[in-house]
Design an enzyme around this catalytic site. Sequence first.
Site, short mmCIF file in Angstrom:
data_model
loop_
_atom_site.label_atom_id
_atom_site.label_comp_id
_atom_site.label_asym_id
_atom_site.label_seq_id
_atom_site.Cartn_x
_atom_site.Cartn_y
_atom_site.Cartn_z
N LYS A 13 0.84 -1.22 0.00
CA LYS A 13 0.00 0.00 0.00
C LYS A 13 0.86 1.26 0.00
CE LYS A 13 -2.06 -0.59 3.99
NZ LYS A 13 -1.58 -1.89 4.49
N ARG A 88 -9.83 1.53 7.92
CA ARG A 88 -9.48 0.15 8.26
C ARG A 88 -10.61 -0.59 8.95
NH1 ARG A 88 -3.54 1.14 8.34
NH2 ARG A 88 -2.47 -0.85 8.57
N ARG A 127 11.29 -6.24 5.75
CA ARG A 127 11.08 -4.82 5.44
C ARG A 127 11.90 -3.91 6.35
NH1 ARG A 127 5.10 -2.32 4.92
NH2 ARG A 127 4.94 -2.55 7.18
N ARG A 160 10.52 -1.76 11.80
CA ARG A 160 9.40 -1.30 12.64
C ARG A 160 9.09 -2.34 13.70
NH1 ARG A 160 4.86 0.39 8.34
NH2 ARG A 160 3.60 -0.62 9.94
N ARG A 171 -1.36 -8.83 13.27
CA ARG A 171 -1.83 -7.79 12.33
C ARG A 171 -2.62 -8.42 11.18
NH1 ARG A 171 3.27 -4.82 10.44
NH2 ARG A 171 1.86 -3.34 9.45
P1 AMP Z 1 0.52 0.98 8.50
O1 AMP Z 1 1.75 1.81 8.40
O2 AMP Z 1 -0.58 1.43 7.58
O3 AMP Z 1 0.79 -0.50 8.39
O4 AMP Z 1 -0.06 1.21 9.99
C1 AMP Z 1 0.68 0.84 11.13
C2 AMP Z 1 -0.21 0.78 12.35
O5 AMP Z 1 -0.80 2.07 12.59
C3 AMP Z 1 -1.40 -0.16 12.25
O6 AMP Z 1 -1.04 -1.52 12.54
C4 AMP Z 1 -2.32 0.43 13.32
O7 AMP Z 1 -1.87 0.12 14.63
C5 AMP Z 1 -2.12 1.92 13.12
N1 AMP Z 1 -3.08 2.47 12.13
C6 AMP Z 1 -2.78 3.03 10.92
N2 AMP Z 1 -3.89 3.41 10.29
C7 AMP Z 1 -4.92 3.09 11.10
C8 AMP Z 1 -6.34 3.22 11.00
N3 AMP Z 1 -6.93 3.74 9.91
N4 AMP Z 1 -7.09 2.79 12.04
C9 AMP Z 1 -6.54 2.26 13.15
N5 AMP Z 1 -5.21 2.08 13.30
C10 AMP Z 1 -4.40 2.51 12.29
#
Ligand code: AMP
Length: 217
Positions: A13, A88, A127, A160, A171
């Site tokens: 993404k 999400r 990653r 991360r 996740r």
């Molecule tokens: P990402 O970088 O998109 O993989 O997001 C990393 C983490 O941020 C996720 O595993 C969630 O803990 C949090 N997060 C990001 N976007 C959202 C969202 N729209 N709703 C809830 N948690 C989010």
Amino acid sequence: MNLIVMGPPGAGKGTQSRWLGERLDVPVISTGEMLRDEIKRKTALGTQAKRHMDKGELIPDALMIRVIEERLKRQDCKRGFILDGFPRTVAQAEALHRMRASLGGTIERAVSLSVPNEELLKRLSGRRTCRECGAMYHIIFDPPTNEGLCNKCNGELYQRDDDHEDIISSRLEIYDAQTAPVLEYYRKHRQLVEVDGVGGRDDVLDRILAALGVAKS
Ligand code: AMP
């Protein structure tokens, strides 16, 4: 054009959103990056978000919706935007629908990248992310020129906390339970565009552009 890019963790993404943002010349709003920046700056939101993110859990809807609503009101979103990582949950998708209506626009398409779970595990565990600019690499598939350093800004690359193997599986479970129903939401609204996310970065981008009916360049 207002787009959403969706997919399980590791589906690409972030990478595809960045390329699409450049191609369409609109800002990319990554909620994950916004939250990591809050954590880096040690803000109250960052402290609250970290508690959930470290465990691979989602941030509560009410909080996330407030954050994105503020961001979408900014001037740079008037010409369009790409959302990476939001919505999400179905509650977030419904809130986005309401806020777009009040801001005078709609979401045109939700692009969903599909990648099998074994491939996601390989991608996530290798990653590495730049601490400074958020660029992403993979220790085997896309290594940086200088080990541990970002090609773009020379920032330090790190793994991360939520890309460690024990957190990755939770996740993926959370994605199936809470985010997969969002695909149904956009399918019902005839806005879903499903794209095979397996393959090289350029091939996947070409598939997305073709599915959206946008010329390559
Ligand atoms: P990402 O970088 O998109 O993989 O997001 C990393 C983490 O941020 C996720 O595993 C969630 O803990 C949090 N997060 C990001 N976007 C959202 C969202 N729209 N709703 C809830 N948690 C989010």
